[in-house]
Motif scaffolding. Structure first.
Motif, mmCIF file in Angstrom:
data_model
loop_
_atom_site.group_PDB
_atom_site.id
_atom_site.type_symbol
_atom_site.label_atom_id
_atom_site.label_comp_id
_atom_site.label_asym_id
_atom_site.label_seq_id
_atom_site.Cartn_x
_atom_site.Cartn_y
_atom_site.Cartn_z
ATOM 1 N N GLU A 197 98.106 36.378 47.917
ATOM 2 C CA GLU A 197 98.447 34.971 47.676
ATOM 3 C C GLU A 197 97.467 34.327 46.710
ATOM 4 O O GLU A 197 97.851 33.604 45.784
ATOM 5 C CB GLU A 197 98.473 34.218 49.003
ATOM 6 C CG GLU A 197 99.622 34.619 49.919
ATOM 7 C CD GLU A 197 99.583 33.873 51.248
ATOM 8 O OE1 GLU A 197 98.781 32.914 51.365
ATOM 9 O OE2 GLU A 197 100.341 34.240 52.159
ATOM 10 N N GLY A 198 96.169 34.577 46.917
ATOM 11 C CA GLY A 198 95.169 34.020 46.016
ATOM 12 C C GLY A 198 95.277 34.593 44.618
ATOM 13 O O GLY A 198 95.110 33.871 43.627
ATOM 14 N N GLU A 245 105.560 44.865 44.589
ATOM 15 C CA GLU A 245 106.176 43.773 43.828
ATOM 16 C C GLU A 245 105.112 42.829 43.279
ATOM 17 O O GLU A 245 105.171 42.395 42.122
ATOM 18 C CB GLU A 245 107.152 43.005 44.721
ATOM 19 C CG GLU A 245 108.409 43.780 45.080
ATOM 20 C CD GLU A 245 109.232 43.073 46.144
ATOM 21 O OE1 GLU A 245 108.866 41.934 46.508
ATOM 22 O OE2 GLU A 245 110.221 43.655 46.615
ATOM 23 N N SER A 246 104.114 42.510 44.107
ATOM 24 C CA SER A 246 103.046 41.606 43.673
ATOM 25 C C SER A 246 102.201 42.244 42.585
ATOM 26 O O SER A 246 101.797 41.583 41.613
ATOM 27 C CB SER A 246 102.162 41.222 44.864
ATOM 28 O OG SER A 246 102.922 40.554 45.849
ATOM 29 N N ILE A 247 101.915 43.532 42.737
ATOM 30 C CA ILE A 247 101.161 44.238 41.713
ATOM 31 C C ILE A 247 101.927 44.242 40.392
ATOM 32 O O ILE A 247 101.350 44.080 39.311
ATOM 33 C CB ILE A 247 100.832 45.666 42.180
ATOM 34 C CG1 ILE A 247 99.732 45.608 43.243
ATOM 35 C CG2 ILE A 247 100.404 46.554 41.009
ATOM 36 C CD1 ILE A 247 99.388 46.948 43.855
ATOM 37 N N ARG A 287 91.318 42.363 42.620
ATOM 38 C CA ARG A 287 90.971 41.906 43.970
ATOM 39 C C ARG A 287 91.962 42.467 44.984
ATOM 40 O O ARG A 287 91.578 42.860 46.090
ATOM 41 C CB ARG A 287 90.951 40.372 44.049
ATOM 42 C CG ARG A 287 89.735 39.734 43.393
ATOM 43 C CD ARG A 287 89.495 38.331 43.917
ATOM 44 N NE ARG A 287 90.654 37.472 43.789
ATOM 45 C CZ ARG A 287 90.965 36.786 42.701
ATOM 46 N NH1 ARG A 287 90.200 36.871 41.613
ATOM 47 N NH2 ARG A 287 92.041 36.007 42.671
ATOM 48 N N VAL A 288 93.237 42.510 44.617
ATOM 49 C CA VAL A 288 94.247 43.089 45.512
ATOM 50 C C VAL A 288 93.974 44.571 45.725
ATOM 51 O O VAL A 288 94.015 45.074 46.855
ATOM 52 C CB VAL A 288 95.665 42.874 44.938
ATOM 53 C CG1 VAL A 288 96.693 43.675 45.751
ATOM 54 C CG2 VAL A 288 96.030 41.398 44.940
ATOM 55 N N VAL A 325 95.240 41.994 53.496
ATOM 56 C CA VAL A 325 95.653 42.116 52.095
ATOM 57 C C VAL A 325 96.535 40.944 51.658
ATOM 58 O O VAL A 325 96.386 40.440 50.541
ATOM 59 C CB VAL A 325 96.370 43.460 51.850
ATOM 60 C CG1 VAL A 325 96.813 43.582 50.395
ATOM 61 C CG2 VAL A 325 95.455 44.625 52.217
ATOM 62 N N ASP A 326 97.446 40.496 52.507
ATOM 63 C CA ASP A 326 98.362 39.418 52.116
ATOM 64 C C ASP A 326 97.643 38.151 51.650
ATOM 65 O O ASP A 326 98.045 37.554 50.644
ATOM 66 C CB ASP A 326 99.315 39.092 53.261
ATOM 67 C CG ASP A 326 100.493 40.065 53.319
ATOM 68 O OD1 ASP A 326 100.465 41.068 52.572
ATOM 69 O OD2 ASP A 326 101.429 39.828 54.097
#
Length: 220
Positions: free
Chosen positions: A80-81, A129-131, A94-95, A75-76
């Motif tokens: 990043e992408g 956090e990324s979401i 995509r995540v 997943v990481d």
């Protein structure tokens, strides 16, 4: 995504043992289910029970280490992408797709820690956090509904991961409900048919979604 409890650096031989144990854990959970004994995992890894317990205090710690490694590996890189993609909404989905794929592949690992909210928080914080970053960017770009909150996203992810309990292990039946979620939170519905319908297995017994164990970023 780091474990809640940091590990000390290991010697090369100890690191190899840890790798063998985690690999064996994934194999055993897939083959025997979430209640597989630690002794079976140690035997599969080719190490003694003492070696396993020297590195992992209990089954929960081993399960979290295995989940952490798989999220980091699968997943990481997608995160990043996605964060580098100019299209935030496309990156967000995509995540979510990579998370669902990982959840399907390791459904029994998730089942082994279902309901243990405080244990999973340490390996999923950076994911949420990324979401959050991608959601805000997508809303700013006008591609995601402006009235969607992170509490909504948390609950949608919980529902999606709960889908794993209603399908055969390793199935991609989650693609259809994920597409429905995408239709719901985009400002414009994508012009594509829904993925194929996959019936619920007759023997399936509904269970609590593993993501219910996570810390809601807004509700605390």
């Amino acid at each position: 995504m780091s474990l809640a409890v940091a590990r000390k650096p290991l010697r090369a031989d100890a690191a190899r043992n840890v790798d063998k144990i985690i690999t064996a854990a994934r194999q055993c959970f897939r083959e025997f289910g979430p209640d597989v004994p630690l002794q079976t995992i140690a035997m599969t890894a080719g190490v003694g029970p003492a070696t396993l317990f020297r590195n992992f205090a209990d089954k929960e710690e081993l399960v979290l280490a295995a989940l952490n490694r798989q999220l980091r590996l699968t997943v990481d890189p997608v995160i990043e992408g996605a964060l580098a993609d100019i299209d935030a909404a496309a990156g967000l989905f995509r995540v979510m797709e990579s998370l669902m794929d990982a959840s399907s592949a390791d459904a029994n690992l998730l089942g082994a820690v279902a309901g243990r909210r405080e244990l999973l928080t340490g390996i999923t914080g950076s994911l949420m956090e990324s979401i959050s970053v991608l959601l805000v960017r997508g809303q700013g770009q006008g591609s995601l509904r402006p009235d969607i909150s992170m509490t909504d996203m948390f609950r949608l992810l919980a529902m999606l991961i709960g889908v794993v309990d209603t399908m055969e292990p390793g199935s991609d039946a989650w693609r259809r409900p994920l597409a429905l979620v995408e239709d719901a939170i985009r400002t414009t519905r994508p012009a594509r048919p829904l993925p194929p319908h996959v019936p619920v297995p007759a023997a399936t017994t509904p269970a609590a979604p593993p993501l219910a164990a996570l810390e809601d970023p807004e509700l605390g």
